[in-house]
Design an enzyme around this catalytic site. Sequence first.
Site, mmCIF file in Angstrom:
data_model
loop_
_atom_site.group_PDB
_atom_site.id
_atom_site.type_symbol
_atom_site.label_atom_id
_atom_site.label_comp_id
_atom_site.label_asym_id
_atom_site.label_seq_id
_atom_site.Cartn_x
_atom_site.Cartn_y
_atom_site.Cartn_z
ATOM 1 N N PHE A 146 -13.258 16.152 35.017
ATOM 2 C CA PHE A 146 -12.922 17.029 36.280
ATOM 3 C C PHE A 146 -14.113 18.073 36.325
ATOM 4 O O PHE A 146 -13.951 19.077 35.462
ATOM 5 C CB PHE A 146 -11.848 17.534 36.506
ATOM 6 C CG PHE A 146 -11.601 18.380 37.779
ATOM 7 C CD1 PHE A 146 -11.449 17.471 39.168
ATOM 8 C CD2 PHE A 146 -11.993 19.564 38.132
ATOM 9 C CE1 PHE A 146 -11.527 18.197 40.156
ATOM 10 C CE2 PHE A 146 -12.250 20.297 39.145
ATOM 11 C CZ PHE A 146 -11.810 19.556 40.665
ATOM 12 N N ASP A 233 -19.117 22.388 30.024
ATOM 13 C CA ASP A 233 -18.395 22.650 31.307
ATOM 14 C C ASP A 233 -17.125 23.597 31.112
ATOM 15 O O ASP A 233 -16.256 23.016 30.627
ATOM 16 C CB ASP A 233 -18.117 21.664 32.209
ATOM 17 C CG ASP A 233 -17.414 22.242 33.518
ATOM 18 O OD1 ASP A 233 -17.035 23.365 33.663
ATOM 19 O OD2 ASP A 233 -16.791 21.205 34.422
ATOM 20 N N LYS A 274 -14.711 30.335 37.939
ATOM 21 C CA LYS A 274 -13.295 30.687 37.900
ATOM 22 C C LYS A 274 -13.393 32.282 37.275
ATOM 23 O O LYS A 274 -13.442 33.154 38.200
ATOM 24 C CB LYS A 274 -12.491 29.875 37.260
ATOM 25 C CG LYS A 274 -12.287 28.620 37.595
ATOM 26 C CD LYS A 274 -11.314 27.398 37.359
ATOM 27 C CE LYS A 274 -11.075 26.259 38.537
ATOM 28 N NZ LYS A 274 -11.241 25.015 38.044
#
Length: 425
Positions: A146, A233, A274
């Site tokens: 993802f 990531d 985030k």
Amino acid sequence: MSVAEKTLSQQAIDLENKYGAHNYHPLPVVLSRGEGVFVWDVDGKKYYDFLSAYSAVNQGHCHPRIVGAMAEQAQKLTLTSRAFYNDVLGTYEKYASEYFNFDKLLPMNTGAEAVETALKICRRWAYEKKGIAENEAQIIVCENNFHGRTTTIISFSNDPVARKNFGPYTHGFIKIEYDNLVALENALKSNSNIAGFLVEPIQGEAGVYVPSDGYLKAAKALCEQYNVLFIADEVQTGIARTGRLLATCGNCSCEHKDCSGTPEVKPDILILGKALSGGAYPVSAVLANDPIMNVITPGSHGSTFGGNPIAGAVAMAALDVVKEEALAENADRLGELFRSELNKYIENSSICKLVRGRGLLNAVVINDSEESDTAWNICLRLRDNGLLAKPTHGNIIRFAPPLVMNESQLLDCVSIITKTLQEFE
Ligand SMILES: *Cc1c(COP(=O)(O)O)cnc(C)c1O
């Protein structure tokens, strides 16, 4: 709950249903306030937040330091675009580059944009530094990844829900099994046009899949051997979530006293988002050293809001909080406690098969099919019992509270979770 109060949350839900696109399926709870590890709904009911906005709120809701930095900057200067310099961006870039031990940072806003940025940097590097023929570069990705929702990113997803009827898809990606070094080596060996390997150190959305010990280190070594960029990531795993500053926490000389993990890997390109802002503001970033980052030249990439002064001020405060409150250390310690307490319960459970994770990024697997609504029903009951979590992929429930939690709160949460699971045995 009085009738009038009930109406208030139903009203909010009805408005979203009528006027909002239906691109999410939220748990029915309407939140109006947050502080630290807690959120409150419109009826004033208090919950432990066990999702932390998918690990964006690692520093806790409305952290006064972060909100303060944001309010202060918002009253001075909010946005200049990159057509001009501003007096925060350079300070932030220096701060964050030193914090993560890279030469340079490229500022963006969302995680998906930062992933796109990393892919563009990687492709440019392939053509201008590695010498791959134009338009031939391939990037290796993992199954069940993802990385966000843009057309290019979903092009290399294998989630049918995320992909269906959004084609045609972007080319240039090779998908291999996650946590499989043989597959990686075969892909590297069989194709001389490989530019990079994009990987999540732990696959969060897929259901908190932790790779085998040594996987990342060996994958990085293979990338070096084949002159391929290792792109991490860490949008979800980064910023103390997994009990280290980064899940890859490399030979990073950051000397954070709370950076307690075993050094493992230093990515060539690091992607953050985030919790880089503590959930206060959309802030993402790509970090790399000069020989890689210097392929980006004026006009070749950009974003109107990327690197705005509010983002810089918020991110510096958010990173300060991680260090000062020793959040990585706390996540490490409480994560061990969480898994050991849940494992005690699981020994005699038929509804819950296992708990896995690192630090405070954990998941339990519910003993039912992916199509069943058992995990959803458990989450509804957890909500009733004062704790908010959400299933990912049907039968998996992710547990990721803010990292500012303390031990007695965590034990309180363990008892809410085990009491709730008990009701489903
Ligand atoms: C959430 C996430 C993204 C996308 O971030 P957005 O801000 O939602 O675009 C990318 N990669 C990973 C690993 C994520 O968890």
